[in-house]
Design a protein around this motif. Structure first.
Motif, PDB file in Angstrom:
ATOM      1  N   LEU A   1       1.364  42.348   8.046  1.00 42.38           N
ATOM      2  CA  LEU A   1       1.269  43.754   8.365  1.00 42.38           C
ATOM      3  C   LEU A   1       0.011  44.552   8.101  1.00 42.38           C
ATOM      4  O   LEU A   1      -0.264  43.685   6.438  1.00 42.38           O
ATOM      5  CB  LEU A   1       2.271  44.914   8.883  1.00 42.38           C
ATOM      6  CG  LEU A   1       3.751  44.146   9.320  1.00 42.38           C
ATOM      7  CD1 LEU A   1       5.063  44.923   8.887  1.00 42.38           C
ATOM      8  CD2 LEU A   1       3.372  44.474  11.209  1.00 42.38           C
ATOM      9  N   SER A   2      -0.739  45.406   8.292  1.00 47.31           N
ATOM     10  CA  SER A   2      -1.885  46.263   7.149  1.00 47.31           C
ATOM     11  C   SER A   2      -0.631  46.553   6.361  1.00 47.31           C
ATOM     12  O   SER A   2       0.779  46.879   7.026  1.00 47.31           O
ATOM     13  CB  SER A   2      -3.258  46.513   7.920  1.00 47.31           C
ATOM     14  OG  SER A   2      -2.538  47.686   8.643  1.00 47.31           O
ATOM     15  N   LYS A   3      -1.695  47.511   5.151  1.00 50.28           N
ATOM     16  CA  LYS A   3      -0.740  48.276   4.640  1.00 50.28           C
ATOM     17  C   LYS A   3      -0.493  49.578   5.781  1.00 50.28           C
ATOM     18  O   LYS A   3       0.442  50.079   5.578  1.00 50.28           O
ATOM     19  CB  LYS A   3      -1.999  49.254   3.456  1.00 50.28           C
ATOM     20  CG  LYS A   3      -1.477  49.737   2.805  1.00 50.28           C
ATOM     21  CD  LYS A   3      -2.361  50.419   1.716  1.00 50.28           C
ATOM     22  CE  LYS A   3      -1.912  51.671   1.131  1.00 50.28           C
ATOM     23  NZ  LYS A   3      -2.515  51.981   0.007  1.00 50.28           N
ATOM     24  N   ARG A   4      -1.699  49.597   6.435  1.00 54.48           N
ATOM     25  CA  ARG A   4      -0.760  51.085   7.663  1.00 54.48           C
ATOM     26  C   ARG A   4      -0.216  51.391   8.084  1.00 54.48           C
ATOM     27  O   ARG A   4       1.289  51.725   8.670  1.00 54.48           O
ATOM     28  CB  ARG A   4      -2.452  51.748   8.396  1.00 54.48           C
ATOM     29  CG  ARG A   4      -3.469  51.777   7.724  1.00 54.48           C
ATOM     30  CD  ARG A   4      -2.849  53.567   7.061  1.00 54.48           C
ATOM     31  NE  ARG A   4      -4.491  53.979   6.362  1.00 54.48           N
ATOM     32  CZ  ARG A   4      -4.539  54.998   5.370  1.00 54.48           C
ATOM     33  NH1 ARG A   4      -3.190  56.029   4.988  1.00 54.48           N
ATOM     34  NH2 ARG A   4      -5.206  55.590   4.855  1.00 54.48           N
TER      35      ARG A   4
ATOM     36  N   VAL B   1      -5.597  56.109  -1.303  1.00 47.73           N
ATOM     37  CA  VAL B   1      -7.544  55.536  -1.750  1.00 47.73           C
ATOM     38  C   VAL B   1      -6.801  53.934  -1.632  1.00 47.73           C
ATOM     39  O   VAL B   1      -6.371  53.230  -1.809  1.00 47.73           O
ATOM     40  CB  VAL B   1      -7.300  56.033  -2.916  1.00 47.73           C
ATOM     41  CG1 VAL B   1      -8.006  57.416  -3.245  1.00 47.73           C
ATOM     42  CG2 VAL B   1      -6.800  55.352  -4.130  1.00 47.73           C
ATOM     43  N   ASP B   2      -8.106  53.474  -1.570  1.00 49.80           N
ATOM     44  CA  ASP B   2      -9.000  52.140  -1.297  1.00 49.80           C
ATOM     45  C   ASP B   2      -8.245  51.649  -2.882  1.00 49.80           C
ATOM     46  O   ASP B   2      -7.968  52.254  -3.590  1.00 49.80           O
ATOM     47  CB  ASP B   2      -9.684  52.183  -0.521  1.00 49.80           C
ATOM     48  CG  ASP B   2     -10.608  52.208  -0.794  1.00 49.80           C
ATOM     49  OD1 ASP B   2     -11.195  52.402  -2.593  1.00 49.80           O
ATOM     50  OD2 ASP B   2     -11.659  52.384  -0.042  1.00 49.80           O
ATOM     51  N   ALA B   3      -8.153  49.959  -2.774  1.00 55.67           N
ATOM     52  CA  ALA B   3      -8.349  49.328  -3.528  1.00 55.67           C
ATOM     53  C   ALA B   3      -8.984  49.377  -4.896  1.00 55.67           C
ATOM     54  O   ALA B   3      -8.513  49.856  -6.364  1.00 55.67           O
ATOM     55  CB  ALA B   3      -8.119  47.920  -3.138  1.00 55.67           C
TER      56      ALA B   3
ATOM     57  N   ALA C   1     -11.246  51.363  -9.829  1.00 55.60           N
ATOM     58  CA  ALA C   1     -12.439  52.241 -10.853  1.00 55.60           C
ATOM     59  C   ALA C   1     -11.569  53.240 -11.098  1.00 55.60           C
ATOM     60  O   ALA C   1     -11.708  53.654 -12.858  1.00 55.60           O
ATOM     61  CB  ALA C   1     -13.813  52.371  -9.576  1.00 55.60           C
ATOM     62  N   THR C   2     -10.807  54.166 -10.326  1.00 61.12           N
ATOM     63  CA  THR C   2     -10.257  55.248 -11.889  1.00 61.12           C
ATOM     64  C   THR C   2      -9.468  55.025 -12.868  1.00 61.12           C
ATOM     65  O   THR C   2      -9.472  55.875 -13.310  1.00 61.12           O
ATOM     66  CB  THR C   2      -9.150  56.144 -10.522  1.00 61.12           C
ATOM     67  OG1 THR C   2     -10.089  56.714  -9.249  1.00 61.12           O
ATOM     68  CG2 THR C   2      -8.588  57.245 -11.254  1.00 61.12           C
ATOM     69  N   GLY C   3      -8.048  54.257 -12.415  1.00 65.11           N
ATOM     70  CA  GLY C   3      -7.660  53.942 -13.025  1.00 65.11           C
ATOM     71  C   GLY C   3      -8.949  53.241 -14.504  1.00 65.11           C
ATOM     72  O   GLY C   3      -8.225  53.413 -16.475  1.00 65.11           O
ATOM     73  N   LEU C   4      -9.523  51.966 -14.194  1.00 66.26           N
ATOM     74  CA  LEU C   4     -10.237  51.818 -15.299  1.00 66.26           C
ATOM     75  C   LEU C   4     -11.210  52.969 -16.258  1.00 66.26           C
ATOM     76  O   LEU C   4     -10.964  52.938 -17.334  1.00 66.26           O
ATOM     77  CB  LEU C   4     -11.652  50.857 -15.144  1.00 66.26           C
ATOM     78  CG  LEU C   4     -12.321  49.880 -15.831  1.00 66.26           C
ATOM     79  CD1 LEU C   4     -11.467  49.081 -16.754  1.00 66.26           C
ATOM     80  CD2 LEU C   4     -13.242  49.209 -14.628  1.00 66.26           C
ATOM     81  N   ASP C   5     -11.909  53.701 -15.373  1.00 64.08           N
ATOM     82  CA  ASP C   5     -12.159  54.869 -16.090  1.00 64.08           C
ATOM     83  C   ASP C   5     -11.412  55.758 -17.479  1.00 64.08           C
ATOM     84  O   ASP C   5     -11.407  56.177 -18.119  1.00 64.08           O
ATOM     85  CB  ASP C   5     -12.378  55.960 -15.728  1.00 64.08           C
ATOM     86  CG  ASP C   5     -14.493  56.010 -14.480  1.00 64.08           C
ATOM     87  OD1 ASP C   5     -15.046  54.823 -15.475  1.00 64.08           O
ATOM     88  OD2 ASP C   5     -15.214  56.064 -13.203  1.00 64.08           O
TER      89      ASP C   5
END
Length: 230
Positions: free
Chosen positions: A169-172, A204-206, A211-215
């Motif tokens: 199963l995909s995430k969706r 949001v995608d992985a 990138a957001t968490g890293l920022d």
């Protein structure tokens, strides 16, 4: 004596060296994970007797150390950016990209530092990015903080990819299959904060999440960095 210091034995019939052994082990791990790697299976792939490998590698842990160092060559940046934030960001993203190519790497990230040439080059690039921006203890805590973030984020992403393959199963698809249960649970009103996250949050995608968490982590590091007085 570590595996890095021990000389290789002379070549004998069926040419063999650590480079070929490590390449075969990485191919096995890429195909089936770390559980697919053993000295016996590596030897079989190289058409060599298992005992031959013990002249080059003493234990499976040494083999794992060599494998980790080999793929760290994919993390070492071509150039060292002048900006510390850009440098750490590049290293974090390159680590993620390497782990997505070699998912088994996620299982071996963290812990004791790798002492091979490529691992040491990554460590040097990381420390060099922050050199002179703060005292060494602050620099070390900054490095540990950034590393803890991207190691955890990468492991979570790889775990999700493995779950997709294991369940089919995909995430969706998983979310749709779980939807009725989650809806019933949230309707009880016992989990209002969770309900807000489910109904109002933006998915949001992985890559964007990483990138957001890293920022945000780099923002926190920036607040701690102070150039020492001249």
């Amino acid at each position: 004596m570590t595996v890095w210091d021990r000389p290789e034995p002379p070549t004998r019939p069926v040419p063999l060296d650590r480079e070929r052994i490590v390449a075969a082990a990485i191919a096995l791990a890429d195909e089936g994970g770390l559980e697919a790697v053993s000295l016996r299976k590596v030897a079989a792939r190289l058409n060599a007797g298992p005992m031959r490998l013990y002249g080059y590698i003493s234990t499976k842990q040494e083999l794992f150390d060599l494998m980790v160092d080999e793929v760290h060559a994919e993390i070492v940046p071509e150039d060292q950016p002048g900006d510390w934030r850009e440098a750490l960001g590049i290293l974090a993203h390159r680590t993620r990209q390497t782990a997505l190519r070699h998912e088994w790497l996620a299982d071996l990230l963290g812990g004791r530092p790798t002492l091979g040439p490529n691992g040491l080059a990554v460590t040097e690039a990381t420390l060099a990015a922050l050199d002179g921006l703060a005292d060494i203890d602050t620099v070390m805590r900054a490095v540990e903080t950034v590393s803890a973030y991207f190691t955890g984020a990468i492991r979570r992403e790889i775990a999700n990819l493995r779950a997709e393959r294991a369940t089919g199963l995909s995430k969706r698809e998983w979310q749709r299959a779980s939807g009725p249960h989650v809806t019933r649970i949230l309707a009880t009103g016992r989990f209002p904060a969770l309900a807000k996250a489910v109904y109002d949050g933006t998915d949001v995608d992985a890559e964007t999440s990483f990138a957001t968490g890293l920022d945000w982590v780099l923002d926190a590091v920036a607040a701690k960095l102070t150039r020492p007085p001249a």
